[in-house]
Design a protein around this motif. Structure first.
Motif, PDB file in Angstrom:
ATOM      1  N   TYR A 105     -80.645 -32.974  20.408  1.00  0.00           N
ATOM      2  CA  TYR A 105     -79.650 -32.348  21.284  1.00  0.00           C
ATOM      3  C   TYR A 105     -78.254 -32.847  20.904  1.00  0.00           C
ATOM      4  N   PRO A 106     -77.233 -31.996  20.948  1.00  0.00           N
ATOM      5  CA  PRO A 106     -75.859 -32.471  20.735  1.00  0.00           C
ATOM      6  C   PRO A 106     -75.451 -33.460  21.823  1.00  0.00           C
ATOM      7  N   LYS A 107     -74.526 -34.358  21.505  1.00  0.00           N
ATOM      8  CA  LYS A 107     -74.135 -35.392  22.463  1.00  0.00           C
ATOM      9  C   LYS A 107     -73.407 -34.838  23.686  1.00  0.00           C
ATOM     10  N   ASP A 108     -72.882 -33.586  23.583  1.00  0.00           N
ATOM     11  CA  ASP A 108     -72.192 -33.001  24.737  1.00  0.00           C
ATOM     12  C   ASP A 108     -73.124 -32.144  25.602  1.00  0.00           C
ATOM     13  N   THR A 109     -74.448 -32.235  25.354  1.00  0.00           N
ATOM     14  CA  THR A 109     -75.424 -31.500  26.169  1.00  0.00           C
ATOM     15  C   THR A 109     -75.362 -31.991  27.614  1.00  0.00           C
ATOM     16  N   PRO A 110     -75.264 -31.079  28.587  1.00  0.00           N
ATOM     17  CA  PRO A 110     -75.212 -31.491  29.992  1.00  0.00           C
ATOM     18  C   PRO A 110     -76.505 -32.172  30.445  1.00  0.00           C
ATOM     19  N   VAL A 111     -76.345 -33.178  31.273  1.00  0.00           N
ATOM     20  CA  VAL A 111     -77.476 -33.908  31.845  1.00  0.00           C
ATOM     21  C   VAL A 111     -77.191 -34.159  33.322  1.00  0.00           C
ATOM     22  N   ALA A 112     -78.232 -34.079  34.129  1.00  0.00           N
ATOM     23  CA  ALA A 112     -78.095 -34.439  35.545  1.00  0.00           C
ATOM     24  C   ALA A 112     -79.275 -35.322  35.944  1.00  0.00           C
ATOM     25  N   VAL A 113     -78.994 -36.273  36.787  1.00  0.00           N
ATOM     26  CA  VAL A 113     -80.029 -37.138  37.345  1.00  0.00           C
ATOM     27  C   VAL A 113     -79.993 -36.971  38.863  1.00  0.00           C
ATOM     28  N   VAL A 114     -81.160 -36.670  39.427  1.00  0.00           N
ATOM     29  CA  VAL A 114     -81.255 -36.527  40.880  1.00  0.00           C
ATOM     30  C   VAL A 114     -82.245 -37.556  41.406  1.00  0.00           C
ATOM     31  N   LYS A 115     -81.746 -38.424  42.250  1.00  0.00           N
ATOM     32  CA  LYS A 115     -82.590 -39.433  42.899  1.00  0.00           C
ATOM     33  C   LYS A 115     -83.015 -38.927  44.270  1.00  0.00           C
ATOM     34  N   LYS A 116     -84.318 -39.022  44.563  1.00  0.00           N
ATOM     35  CA  LYS A 116     -84.891 -38.667  45.868  1.00  0.00           C
ATOM     36  C   LYS A 116     -84.438 -37.269  46.310  1.00  0.00           C
ATOM     37  N   ALA A 117     -84.690 -36.294  45.464  1.00  0.00           N
ATOM     38  CA  ALA A 117     -84.322 -34.910  45.768  1.00  0.00           C
ATOM     39  C   ALA A 117     -84.901 -34.475  47.107  1.00  0.00           C
ATOM     40  N   SER A 118     -84.050 -33.900  47.941  1.00  0.00           N
ATOM     41  CA  SER A 118     -84.353 -33.353  49.274  1.00  0.00           C
ATOM     42  C   SER A 118     -84.393 -34.400  50.383  1.00  0.00           C
ATOM     43  N   TRP A 119     -84.350 -35.693  50.051  1.00  0.00           N
ATOM     44  CA  TRP A 119     -84.296 -36.739  51.072  1.00  0.00           C
ATOM     45  C   TRP A 119     -82.880 -36.800  51.650  1.00  0.00           C
ATOM     46  N   ARG A 120     -82.754 -37.451  52.794  1.00  0.00           N
ATOM     47  CA  ARG A 120     -81.423 -37.588  53.411  1.00  0.00           C
ATOM     48  C   ARG A 120     -80.485 -38.402  52.521  1.00  0.00           C
ATOM     49  N   ASP A 121     -81.038 -39.356  51.782  1.00  0.00           N
ATOM     50  CA  ASP A 121     -80.204 -40.199  50.916  1.00  0.00           C
ATOM     51  C   ASP A 121     -80.247 -39.749  49.453  1.00  0.00           C
ATOM     52  N   GLN A 122     -80.458 -38.467  49.256  1.00  0.00           N
ATOM     53  CA  GLN A 122     -80.432 -37.890  47.902  1.00  0.00           C
ATOM     54  C   GLN A 122     -79.139 -38.269  47.181  1.00  0.00           C
ATOM     55  N   MET A 123     -79.254 -38.503  45.877  1.00  0.00           N
ATOM     56  CA  MET A 123     -78.083 -38.834  45.067  1.00  0.00           C
ATOM     57  C   MET A 123     -78.110 -38.040  43.770  1.00  0.00           C
ATOM     58  N   ILE A 124     -76.962 -37.514  43.360  1.00  0.00           N
ATOM     59  CA  ILE A 124     -76.848 -36.739  42.126  1.00  0.00           C
ATOM     60  C   ILE A 124     -75.803 -37.375  41.224  1.00  0.00           C
ATOM     61  N   VAL A 125     -76.164 -37.558  39.963  1.00  0.00           N
ATOM     62  CA  VAL A 125     -75.228 -38.039  38.948  1.00  0.00           C
ATOM     63  C   VAL A 125     -75.244 -37.044  37.796  1.00  0.00           C
ATOM     64  N   LYS A 126     -74.069 -36.582  37.386  1.00  0.00           N
ATOM     65  CA  LYS A 126     -73.974 -35.614  36.297  1.00  0.00           C
ATOM     66  C   LYS A 126     -73.159 -36.185  35.145  1.00  0.00           C
ATOM     67  N   GLY A 127     -73.436 -35.697  33.949  1.00  0.00           N
ATOM     68  CA  GLY A 127     -72.677 -36.109  32.783  1.00  0.00           C
ATOM     69  C   GLY A 127     -73.174 -35.379  31.559  1.00  0.00           C
ATOM     70  N   THR A 128     -73.069 -36.017  30.423  1.00  0.00           N
ATOM     71  CA  THR A 128     -73.600 -35.499  29.158  1.00  0.00           C
ATOM     72  C   THR A 128     -74.454 -36.587  28.533  1.00  0.00           C
ATOM     73  N   LEU A 129     -75.119 -36.248  27.451  1.00  0.00           N
ATOM     74  CA  LEU A 129     -75.919 -37.267  26.779  1.00  0.00           C
ATOM     75  C   LEU A 129     -75.062 -38.438  26.306  1.00  0.00           C
ATOM     76  N   GLU A 130     -73.787 -38.199  26.131  1.00  0.00           N
ATOM     77  CA  GLU A 130     -72.890 -39.249  25.660  1.00  0.00           C
ATOM     78  C   GLU A 130     -72.612 -40.305  26.721  1.00  0.00           C
ATOM     79  N   ASP A 131     -72.606 -39.894  27.996  1.00  0.00           N
ATOM     80  CA  ASP A 131     -72.185 -40.849  29.033  1.00  0.00           C
ATOM     81  C   ASP A 131     -73.145 -41.003  30.202  1.00  0.00           C
TER      82      ASP A 131
END
Length: 256
Positions: free
Chosen positions: A182-208
């Motif tokens: 994958y190119p280093k600028d490919t979008p990436v997202a991380v979702v912690k505890k999806a649908s829970w009240r304390d859900q957390m989303i982090v977005k970036g690219t493979l570079e960061d």
């Protein structure tokens, strides 16, 4: 009365995402064995007061199977509650094998996977026309081995949408493997505890993304989504609702 084991997909966390069928099974169960490290305990609020409840997080397989064997012989209905949908990393295979070998009746009720709660949280479609029509569901190799042909490096060759379970604790290694194709600028997202009240989303690219995840303090219970569907630009509309497109239920304008 013959006993039975009912495997129930409890959904990703939000108790309202438990299916009606799953809820009805929980209401009628005499014994409940639930994966307490992952299943939201609010899901069990519908259980009858007389139900015996076991948290499988502190049990081994033999202990779980012993309860299933003993209680079904006494005609009890057992709800075996797994997180998300039990077909994905649910560890139900060995339980089913035991039940079949011992002629114990069982049923599987599917659930909403955390994968789909993740997509909903990201407000994304994982299969966009001309972007990606394939979703790869996988995990990195850890204490559970994988066939070499299913390594992250090998799967990355497809440049498809990839959804990675159980890999957030080794995010740097995952990113390194993905970057082989994958190119280093490919979008990436991380979702912690999806649908829970304390859900957390982090977005970036493979570079960061690795540094962003570390900064957010996410170490478990998260899914990594990789692919251009997360930032597709102008979307090519699906043929399904294209006014010019004819299908079984509608004639396109050109055919009038």
């Amino acid at each position: 009365m013959e006993g039975k084991v009912i495997f129930i997909g409890a959904g990703p966390g939000d108790p309202e995402l438990l299916t009606v069928k799953g809820q009805n099974a929980l209401k009628n169960a005499d014994i409940i064995i639930y994966a307490g490290s992952l299943v939201n305990k609010e899901v069990l609020s519908v259980a009858k007061k007389t139900a015996e409840i076991y948290n499988s997080a502190s049990m081994n397989l033999d202990e779980i199977l012993e309860i299933m064997d003993k209680e079904t012989k006494e005609g009890k209905i057992i709800a075996r509650v797994h997180t998300g949908d039990p077909a994905i990393y649910g560890a139900i295979g060995e339980q089913i094998e035991f039940l079949r070998h011992n002629n114990i009746k069982f049923e599987i009720i599917p659930g909403v996977s955390s994968l789909f709660a993740t997509a909903a949280a990201l407000e994304s479609e994982l299969t966009l026309p001309e972007v990606s029509q394939t979703v790869i569901i996988t995990r990195p190799e850890g204490r559970t081995p994988k066939p070499e042909s299913e390594s992250i490096k090998e799967l990355a060759k497809h440049n498809a949408t990839m959804c990675i379970f159980l890999g957030i604790h080794m995010i740097e290694n995952v990113v390194s493997d993905l970057l082989t194709h994958y190119p280093k600028d490919t979008p990436v997202a991380v979702v912690k505890k999806a649908s829970w009240r304390d859900q957390m989303i982090v977005k970036g690219t493979l570079e960061d993304i690795a540094s962003r995840v570390k900064e957010a303090g996410i170490e478990k219970t998260a899914i990594i989504v990789v692919g251009n569907v997360l930032n597709p630009g102008d979307i090519t509309p699906s043929k399904l609702y294209d006014a010019e497109f004819t299908h079984e239920y509608r004639k396109g304008r050109q055919n009038k």
